[in-house]
Structure formats: C-alpha cells, structure tokens
Design an enzyme around this catalytic site. Structure first.
Site, PDB file in Angstrom:
ATOM      1  N   ILE A  19       9.785   0.518  -2.118  1.00 47.63           N
ATOM      2  CA  ILE A  19       9.427   0.164  -3.497  1.00 47.63           C
ATOM      3  C   ILE A  19       8.852   1.392  -4.196  1.00 47.63           C
ATOM      4  O   ILE A  19       9.142   1.654  -5.371  1.00 47.63           O
ATOM      5  CB  ILE A  19       8.451  -1.027  -3.533  1.00 47.63           C
ATOM      6  CG1 ILE A  19       9.154  -2.285  -3.010  1.00 47.63           C
ATOM      7  CG2 ILE A  19       7.911  -1.270  -4.943  1.00 47.63           C
ATOM      8  CD1 ILE A  19       8.263  -3.507  -2.868  1.00 47.63           C
ATOM      9  N   ARG A  54      -1.947 -15.535  11.076  1.00 46.15           N
ATOM     10  CA  ARG A  54      -2.533 -15.217   9.782  1.00 46.15           C
ATOM     11  C   ARG A  54      -3.796 -14.369   9.903  1.00 46.15           C
ATOM     12  O   ARG A  54      -4.013 -13.451   9.119  1.00 46.15           O
ATOM     13  CB  ARG A  54      -2.844 -16.495   9.003  1.00 46.15           C
ATOM     14  CG  ARG A  54      -3.442 -16.117   7.658  1.00 46.15           C
ATOM     15  CD  ARG A  54      -3.438 -17.235   6.693  1.00 46.15           C
ATOM     16  NE  ARG A  54      -4.276 -18.313   7.154  1.00 46.15           N
ATOM     17  CZ  ARG A  54      -4.347 -19.481   6.558  1.00 46.15           C
ATOM     18  NH1 ARG A  54      -3.613 -19.717   5.509  1.00 46.15           N
ATOM     19  NH2 ARG A  54      -5.135 -20.419   7.019  1.00 46.15           N
ATOM     20  N   HIS A  82       1.605 -15.923  -4.556  1.00 46.01           N
ATOM     21  CA  HIS A  82       2.918 -15.293  -4.386  1.00 46.01           C
ATOM     22  C   HIS A  82       3.376 -15.558  -2.955  1.00 46.01           C
ATOM     23  O   HIS A  82       3.242 -14.732  -2.063  1.00 46.01           O
ATOM     24  CB  HIS A  82       2.847 -13.785  -4.647  1.00 46.01           C
ATOM     25  CG  HIS A  82       4.112 -13.076  -4.258  1.00 46.01           C
ATOM     26  ND1 HIS A  82       5.296 -13.246  -4.932  1.00 46.01           N
ATOM     27  CD2 HIS A  82       4.393 -12.237  -3.245  1.00 46.01           C
ATOM     28  CE1 HIS A  82       6.241 -12.533  -4.350  1.00 46.01           C
ATOM     29  NE2 HIS A  82       5.723 -11.914  -3.319  1.00 46.01           N
ATOM     30  N   ASP A 103       8.551 -13.147  -9.331  1.00 42.59           N
ATOM     31  CA  ASP A 103       8.871 -14.575  -9.280  1.00 42.59           C
ATOM     32  C   ASP A 103       9.233 -15.083 -10.674  1.00 42.59           C
ATOM     33  O   ASP A 103      10.177 -15.864 -10.850  1.00 42.59           O
ATOM     34  CB  ASP A 103       7.677 -15.349  -8.714  1.00 42.59           C
ATOM     35  CG  ASP A 103       7.187 -14.733  -7.418  1.00 42.59           C
ATOM     36  OD1 ASP A 103       7.954 -14.732  -6.450  1.00 42.59           O
ATOM     37  OD2 ASP A 103       6.056 -14.209  -7.381  1.00 42.59           O
ATOM     38  N   ARG A 125      12.615 -13.851 -11.566  1.00 46.71           N
ATOM     39  CA  ARG A 125      13.618 -14.597 -10.802  1.00 46.71           C
ATOM     40  C   ARG A 125      13.870 -15.959 -11.454  1.00 46.71           C
ATOM     41  O   ARG A 125      15.019 -16.426 -11.532  1.00 46.71           O
ATOM     42  CB  ARG A 125      13.134 -14.797  -9.361  1.00 46.71           C
ATOM     43  CG  ARG A 125      13.232 -13.535  -8.515  1.00 46.71           C
ATOM     44  CD  ARG A 125      12.428 -13.676  -7.224  1.00 46.71           C
ATOM     45  NE  ARG A 125      12.719 -12.577  -6.300  1.00 46.71           N
ATOM     46  CZ  ARG A 125      12.007 -12.323  -5.208  1.00 46.71           C
ATOM     47  NH1 ARG A 125      10.952 -13.089  -4.894  1.00 46.71           N
ATOM     48  NH2 ARG A 125      12.334 -11.321  -4.419  1.00 46.71           N
ATOM     49  N   GLN A 183      -9.639   0.878   0.102  1.00 44.41           N
ATOM     50  CA  GLN A 183      -9.034   1.253  -1.189  1.00 44.41           C
ATOM     51  C   GLN A 183      -9.874   0.703  -2.344  1.00 44.41           C
ATOM     52  O   GLN A 183     -10.074   1.384  -3.359  1.00 44.41           O
ATOM     53  CB  GLN A 183      -7.578   0.773  -1.275  1.00 44.41           C
ATOM     54  CG  GLN A 183      -6.682   1.621  -0.355  1.00 44.41           C
ATOM     55  CD  GLN A 183      -5.220   1.224  -0.372  1.00 44.41           C
ATOM     56  OE1 GLN A 183      -4.817   0.295  -1.079  1.00 44.41           O
ATOM     57  NE2 GLN A 183      -4.415   1.913   0.421  1.00 44.41           N
TER      58      GLN A 183
HETATM   59  P1  NAI Z   1       7.964  -0.161   3.031  1.00 44.39           P
HETATM   60  O1  NAI Z   1       7.621  -0.494   4.438  1.00 44.39           O
HETATM   61  O2  NAI Z   1       9.268   0.503   2.720  1.00 44.39           O
HETATM   62  O3  NAI Z   1       6.824   0.772   2.426  1.00 44.39           O
HETATM   63  C1  NAI Z   1       5.467   0.551   2.606  1.00 44.39           C
HETATM   64  C2  NAI Z   1       4.802   1.903   2.677  1.00 44.39           C
HETATM   65  O4  NAI Z   1       3.383   1.700   2.672  1.00 44.39           O
HETATM   66  C3  NAI Z   1       5.128   2.700   3.929  1.00 44.39           C
HETATM   67  O5  NAI Z   1       5.618   3.988   3.569  1.00 44.39           O
HETATM   68  C4  NAI Z   1       3.770   2.809   4.658  1.00 44.39           C
HETATM   69  O6  NAI Z   1       3.616   4.044   5.334  1.00 44.39           O
HETATM   70  C5  NAI Z   1       2.805   2.686   3.486  1.00 44.39           C
HETATM   71  N1  NAI Z   1       1.444   2.260   3.852  1.00 44.39           N
HETATM   72  C6  NAI Z   1       1.049   1.374   4.793  1.00 44.39           C
HETATM   73  N2  NAI Z   1      -0.288   1.297   4.831  1.00 44.39           N
HETATM   74  C7  NAI Z   1      -0.756   2.133   3.883  1.00 44.39           C
HETATM   75  C8  NAI Z   1      -2.061   2.499   3.451  1.00 44.39           C
HETATM   76  N3  NAI Z   1      -3.158   1.996   4.034  1.00 44.39           N
HETATM   77  N4  NAI Z   1      -2.185   3.389   2.449  1.00 44.39           N
HETATM   78  C9  NAI Z   1      -1.089   3.927   1.871  1.00 44.39           C
HETATM   79  N5  NAI Z   1       0.171   3.632   2.247  1.00 44.39           N
HETATM   80  C10 NAI Z   1       0.339   2.742   3.241  1.00 44.39           C
HETATM   81  O7  NAI Z   1       7.820  -1.531   2.212  1.00 44.39           O
HETATM   82  P2  NAI Z   1       8.323  -1.869   0.734  1.00 44.39           P
HETATM   83  O8  NAI Z   1       9.672  -2.452   0.779  1.00 44.39           O
HETATM   84  O9  NAI Z   1       8.082  -0.708  -0.148  1.00 44.39           O
HETATM   85  O10 NAI Z   1       7.324  -3.077   0.377  1.00 44.39           O
HETATM   86  C11 NAI Z   1       5.939  -2.852   0.230  1.00 44.39           C
HETATM   87  C12 NAI Z   1       5.184  -4.161   0.127  1.00 44.39           C
HETATM   88  O11 NAI Z   1       5.555  -4.883  -1.032  1.00 44.39           O
HETATM   89  C13 NAI Z   1       5.395  -5.120   1.286  1.00 44.39           C
HETATM   90  O12 NAI Z   1       4.111  -5.628   1.646  1.00 44.39           O
HETATM   91  C14 NAI Z   1       6.207  -6.236   0.691  1.00 44.39           C
HETATM   92  O13 NAI Z   1       5.975  -7.460   1.350  1.00 44.39           O
HETATM   93  C15 NAI Z   1       5.666  -6.261  -0.705  1.00 44.39           C
HETATM   94  N6  NAI Z   1       6.511  -6.910  -1.713  1.00 44.39           N
HETATM   95  C16 NAI Z   1       5.881  -7.666  -2.680  1.00 44.39           C
HETATM   96  C17 NAI Z   1       6.587  -8.272  -3.679  1.00 44.39           C
HETATM   97  C18 NAI Z   1       5.882  -9.075  -4.734  1.00 44.39           C
HETATM   98  O14 NAI Z   1       6.579  -9.683  -5.559  1.00 44.39           O
HETATM   99  N7  NAI Z   1       4.567  -9.162  -4.799  1.00 44.39           N
HETATM  100  C19 NAI Z   1       8.044  -8.148  -3.737  1.00 44.39           C
HETATM  101  C20 NAI Z   1       8.633  -7.322  -2.712  1.00 44.39           C
HETATM  102  C21 NAI Z   1       7.867  -6.733  -1.729  1.00 44.39           C
END
Ligand code: NAI
Length: 335
Positions: free
Chosen positions: A16, A98, A187, A159, A162, A112
């Site tokens: 993302i 959980r 969410h 959401d 969507r 953070q």
């Molecule tokens: P990803 O796994 O590709 O990227 C997550 C990144 O966060 C990784 O590069 C990781 O190294 C980094 N990370 C982990 N802990 C960290 C920390 N303490 N400080 C800084 N960076 C840290 O995952 P992606 O696809 O980018 O998704 C990220 C999150 O977004 C997931 O939790 C996913 O479930 C959530 N998400 C939420 C949505 C929403 O509508 N609220 C929609 C889609 C995804």
C-alpha cells in the site's frame, strides 16, 4: 507551491505504501499548492524496499516533492509531521489468536502514538490503515494524551467506496450521482454498510431497488448480497487477484485525507473516529460513522433515523469494538 507539509507514512516499504507514495508526491493528497516532505517509516527488514521506492520517487521528478527521508526511527519520522498515514501493522495471520494480534499491534501503535505526542505538528491528522485499524487508532491515541483524540481516525473509506461501486453496478448509475451511503462500526466483517438514506440522481436508492426488483427481493438483495459483498470484498479481491486490495486501499486513504483537509462537497462520506456518544456508540470508541468534513474537521452526521435492522447491525459491530477495547485494556496496552 504556497505551503509545505510533512507527510509520514509507516509501512512505506510495503504494497500500500508503494501505491500511496507516488500519488502523494504528485499532489493528489494535499493539492497543487502544497509542497510535500515525505518521511518513510519502516522496520529494519522493510528499509531496503522503502529506499528503493525513494529512488523511484527521485526518478519521477515530482515538482511538489521537496524531500524524502527513509528511517526506522519513529521519533524522527513523526517530528513536525502534519499528516500521518499509519499503514504498517501486524494483520491477523492464519490461526492467530485475537490476544496475540492485539499484543503485536500494541507494540507497534503504542510507541508510534508516543512519538506523535512528542513531536508531531499541532495540526497533525492521523489515519490508521493497518488492521485491526479501529483499535490500532484507539491504542495510538491512548499514548498521545496531548493530541486531541479526534485527530486519530481509521480508514473505512475503502468500505464506503466499495459500497458505491456495488450500488453503481446494481442501479446502472454513475458513482458521481450517488450520495449519502454510510459505513457504521468496525472495519471488519461486522461492519454495517447502510443505504437507507442513500440517493441516486436525487431519488432514494431503496425506492429505485424496489422498482427494479420488487419490495421483497430488494430487501433480500440488500441483506444477502450487498451487505456481505461489501463486508467481504477484501477476501473476494484476494481470491480473484491472488493478492490483497492495494491500489483501492491507497486510493481510499488519499480520499480520506483529502476530504478531511479540503472538505466534503457531495453529501457525506464515512470515516472511523472517536465517538462523541452519537447514535449510542460509547464515547471514545473509534467507530465508523457517516461524516462530513467542515472547516478541516470531521463532523458526525446527526439526526439520522435508524430502523430496527440498522440498530441491530450497528450494535453488533460496536460490541466487537468494545470487546477489542476490553482485550487491549486487559493486555495493558493503553499505558
Ligand atoms: P505489506 O505487508 O505489503 O506492508 C506492510 C509494511 O509495514 C511492511 O513493509 C512492513 O515491514 C511494515 N511494518 C510493519 N511493522 C512496522 C512498524 N512497526 N513500523 C513501520 N513499518 C512497519 O502490507 P500492505 O498490503 O501494504 O497492507 C498494510 C496494512 O493495511 C495491513 O495491515 C492490511 O491489513 C491493511 N489494510 C487495511 C485496509 C483498510 O481498509 N483499512 C485495506 C487494505 C489493507
């Protein structure tokens, strides 16, 4: 550019993050008059990926992009930040309890929150994308006692978008004609996408569906097709695409912050923010509501009538949020 803003993205080396960075640097987040400084926060394993994205940002020669810093130090990343996009998290893995999930995220969002409290700009706006997004925002806010709690929000705009996409398809109406859809609650799969007040081209969506399908079939479509499809769209994307929602999540994140800063003009939208007790949602719980953005602040849309079905669905999602809050408290994650 007339002004300069510092935007901090956590998890910037992830998927993302990669979809977000170029849109922010091109001016789609804060508009053509605001130059941006980007701060990319990662954990050590994610730094190389974020550094690679920074190289590509340089190669894109965005006129509005003033600087890019990549770091694994939260204090430095949030120092002077005006906008924080909290994307990096520990999402639920297979078989994860959980308690383990919340504990892992407490270890991310508590520090953070403290870093935001210590150094962010006075006008800081935070949106948590990383799941479980609502409760992660609640944890971060609890560790930022000097930052007004309403600056901590969580993303339910995906959401919301969507839901617009599904209605547009069902009604053969362009998204631009749709207004006043609401996402309530968490969410998660318990969220309540609500179209009771929605209109298309000025006419109630429910009436249009009834005309198209008949009254009983319209009710069934809303309950058995529309609501579950929106709530489980993330799983559908994974199944079809072989990978999670990335570009649409980044796009919704841009929409959320842009509207927060610049205002909503086309009816209302949805965002998760600390409840002020509206609609019986316990005070302080980070829950999604129908919202408008006025003068740079989210305002919960007031005075909507909720039917018995809506009340039941909202209560169920809020009950899940309360459980998450109690679990987080019991784990000592609120400081
Ligand atoms: P990803 O796994 O590709 O990227 C997550 C990144 O966060 C990784 O590069 C990781 O190294 C980094 N990370 C982990 N802990 C960290 C920390 N303490 N400080 C800084 N960076 C840290 O995952 P992606 O696809 O980018 O998704 C990220 C999150 O977004 C997931 O939790 C996913 O479930 C959530 N998400 C939420 C949505 C929403 O509508 N609220 C929609 C889609 C995804």
């Amino acid at each position: 550019a007339n002004s300069l803003a510092t935007v901090t993205i956590t998890g910037a080396g992830g998927q993302i993050g990669y979809a977000l960075l170029f849109r922010i640097a091109s001016g789609q987040l804060l508009g053509p008059d605001t130059a941006v400084r980007l701060r990319l926060l990662e954990i050590p394993q994610g730094l190389r990926s974020a550094e690679g994205a920074a190289l590509e940002l340089q190669d894109s020669a965005f006129p509005l992009l003033q600087s890019v810093d990549v770091t694994d130090d939260a204090a430095g990343a949030f120092d002077g930040a005006n906008v924080g996009l909290l994307v990096g998290s520990r999402p639920r893995g297979p078989g994860m309890e959980r308690g383990d999930l919340l504990a892992a995220n407490g270890a991310i969002f508590a520090p953070q929150g403290a870093a935001i409290n210590a150094g962010a700009a006075d006008d800081i706006r935070i949106v948590v994308v990383g799941n479980p997004a609502n409760t992660n925002a609640f944890i971060a806010s609890a560790h930022a006692p000097d930052v007004p709690r309403e600056r901590f929000t969580a993303l339910t705009r995906l959401d919301h978008n969507r839901a617009l996409g599904q209605l547009s398809e069902a009604l053969h109406a362009p998204v631009s004609q749709l207004r006043d859809v609401s996402i309530w609650g968490n969410h998660s799969a318990t969220q309540f996408p609500d179209i009771a007040h929605a209109t298309a081209g000025g006419r109630p969506v429910v009436e249009l569906l009834e005309e198209q399908l008949g009254a009983d079939a319209a009710r069934e479509w809303i309950r058995d097709v529309f609501i579950p499809r929106v709530a489980r769209r993330g799983a559908e994307i994974i199944e079809v695409r072989g990978s999670s929602s990335v570009a649409s999540a980044a796009s919704a994140t841009i929409d959320h912050v842009r509207d927060w800063v610049s205002g909503t003009t086309h009816g209302w939208t949805s965002a998760a923010l600390p409840s002020d007790g509206s609609y019986g949602v316990p005070d302080g719980l980070v829950s999604s509501f129908p919202v408008q953005s006025i003068d740079g602040q989210w305002r919960i849309v007031q005075g909507l009538e909720l039917g018995a079905f809506a009340r039941e669905r909202i209560d169920a999602s809020v009950a899940e949020l309360i459980e998450e809050r109690e679990a987080v408290k019991a784990l000592g994650l609120l400081g």
